[in-house]
Design an enzyme around this catalytic site. Structure first.
Site, PDB file in Angstrom:
ATOM      1  N   CYS A  97      -9.150 -15.479   5.528  1.00 48.41           N
ATOM      2  CA  CYS A  97     -10.422 -16.197   5.369  1.00 48.41           C
ATOM      3  C   CYS A  97     -11.426 -15.934   6.491  1.00 48.41           C
ATOM      4  O   CYS A  97     -12.121 -14.938   6.464  1.00 48.41           O
ATOM      5  CB  CYS A  97     -10.128 -17.678   5.233  1.00 48.41           C
ATOM      6  SG  CYS A  97     -11.431 -18.566   4.379  1.00 48.41           S
ATOM      7  N   ARG A 134     -18.561 -25.480  -1.560  1.00 52.53           N
ATOM      8  CA  ARG A 134     -17.488 -24.661  -1.003  1.00 52.53           C
ATOM      9  C   ARG A 134     -16.549 -24.303  -2.149  1.00 52.53           C
ATOM     10  O   ARG A 134     -16.452 -25.039  -3.132  1.00 52.53           O
ATOM     11  CB  ARG A 134     -16.732 -25.460   0.069  1.00 52.53           C
ATOM     12  CG  ARG A 134     -17.508 -25.688   1.334  1.00 52.53           C
ATOM     13  CD  ARG A 134     -16.665 -26.429   2.358  1.00 52.53           C
ATOM     14  NE  ARG A 134     -15.586 -25.591   2.895  1.00 52.53           N
ATOM     15  CZ  ARG A 134     -15.755 -24.698   3.864  1.00 52.53           C
ATOM     16  NH1 ARG A 134     -16.955 -24.481   4.338  1.00 52.53           N
ATOM     17  NH2 ARG A 134     -14.719 -23.989   4.315  1.00 52.53           N
ATOM     18  N   HIS A 201      -5.143 -19.621   1.829  1.00 56.84           N
ATOM     19  CA  HIS A 201      -4.424 -20.472   2.782  1.00 56.84           C
ATOM     20  C   HIS A 201      -3.193 -21.035   2.068  1.00 56.84           C
ATOM     21  O   HIS A 201      -2.850 -20.633   0.969  1.00 56.84           O
ATOM     22  CB  HIS A 201      -5.326 -21.644   3.213  1.00 56.84           C
ATOM     23  CG  HIS A 201      -6.556 -21.239   3.937  1.00 56.84           C
ATOM     24  ND1 HIS A 201      -6.541 -20.680   5.190  1.00 56.84           N
ATOM     25  CD2 HIS A 201      -7.853 -21.304   3.564  1.00 56.84           C
ATOM     26  CE1 HIS A 201      -7.790 -20.433   5.568  1.00 56.84           C
ATOM     27  NE2 HIS A 201      -8.597 -20.797   4.618  1.00 56.84           N
TER      28      HIS A 201
HETATM   29  N1  GLN Z   1     -15.993 -20.613   7.890  1.00 56.23           N
HETATM   30  C1  GLN Z   1     -15.707 -19.647   6.846  1.00 56.23           C
HETATM   31  C2  GLN Z   1     -16.224 -20.120   5.473  1.00 56.23           C
HETATM   32  O1  GLN Z   1     -16.533 -21.276   5.309  1.00 56.23           O
HETATM   33  C3  GLN Z   1     -14.195 -19.421   6.760  1.00 56.23           C
HETATM   34  C4  GLN Z   1     -13.426 -20.638   6.307  1.00 56.23           C
HETATM   35  C5  GLN Z   1     -11.934 -20.476   6.439  1.00 56.23           C
HETATM   36  O2  GLN Z   1     -11.418 -19.760   7.282  1.00 56.23           O
HETATM   37  N2  GLN Z   1     -11.170 -21.224   5.562  1.00 56.23           N
HETATM   38  O3  GLN Z   1     -16.269 -19.311   4.543  1.00 56.23           O
END
Ligand code: GLN
Length: 253
Positions: A97, A134, A201
């Protein structure tokens, strides 16, 4: 003295492990120890020099929020050459990520200016802006890399950034359900040489031990210049966990 030893390089564990991705390092360590492979872990931070980094056999980087990515990138840029050399030498790597976003050409966070990346992956990532949600939830995909063909992988995604692969990058997997890189083109992650980038994740490896063994096997191949057979541990728990997540997504494994 054991026949084999591997060193896992872990990028900025105090800053890049917001989503529990340290669990991937634990899985790599345990799956090596179960095969009587000696394991050392090098926690990489601003004090780690190139000499130390040259000894890495598996490279790992976890996820992070935009804030930590803005902190890390300054020192990561100072390590650009050694990281490039490791990946070009086929050192197997897993970046989750927020890490692969920084290994691409750039990442445009939700707020603030563009973060110029290392340019090791031919891809760009950008947050589409505050009015876009998100990408969060359980995900399932099919791996598309040599040695993991058609392995079903499950995980959990939580990212604002959307990633778009360039012509010199191939996806690590193809999304079955969920969003993956951008929720538009069914691509998940990226693969370049032996370096995997993924949005999964969970952490990724406990429920997908095939990927852990792929990384360990590649590391042994590169370091000892021979193929080392890994005996199969009892992965009942991992298989049960994977099929449980798949079932939640309506997929029967
Ligand atoms: N900050 C980055 C995003 O929001 C990565 C997030 C993460 O590592 N889960 O895409």
């Amino acid at each position: 003295m054991k026949d084999y030893s591997l060193k896992i390089g872990w990028l900025y564990p105090d800053l890049m492990s917001t989503y529990g991705d340290r669990g991937n390092v634990i899985v790599l360590q345990k799956r090596c120890e179960w095969r009587d492979i000696e394991v050392k872990i090098l926690k990489i931070d601003e004090h780690t020099n190139d000499q130390d980094m040259k000894t890495i056999d598996i490279l790992f980087g976890g996820g992070a929020q935009d804030r930590e990515q803005k902190i890390v990138i300054e020192n990561l840029n100072k390590k650009k050459q050694i990281l490039h050399d490791l990946i070009e030498k086929n050192v197997p790597s897993l970046f989750v990520c927020g890490s692969p976003q920084l290994f691409g050409k750039y990442y445009e966070p939700e707020e603030g200016k563009r973060i110029e990346g290392l340019g090791i992956f031919d891809m760009i990532s950008k947050h589409p802006g505050i009015n876009h949600p998100r990408l969060i939830g359980n995900v399932i995909a099919r791996a598309q890399i040599h040695g993991l063909e058609d392995i079903t992988i499950v995980g959990f995604e939580n990212h604002g950034g959307r990633t778009y692969l360039g012509s010199n990058a191939r996806p690590f997997a193809k999304i079955i359900k969920g969003n993956g890189n951008n929720g538009e083109d069914s691509s998940e992650g990226v693969i370049y040489k032996n370096a995997i980038g993924s949005y999964f994740h969970g952490p990724l490896l406990p429920k997908n031990p095939e990927i852990a063994d792929w990384l360990i096997s590649k590391a042994l191949d590169v370091k000892y210049k021979k193929s080392v057979t890994l005996k199969d541990p009892d992965d009942t728990l991992s298989r049960t966990a994977k099929s449980t997540i798949a079932k939640r997504l309506g997929i029967k494994l």
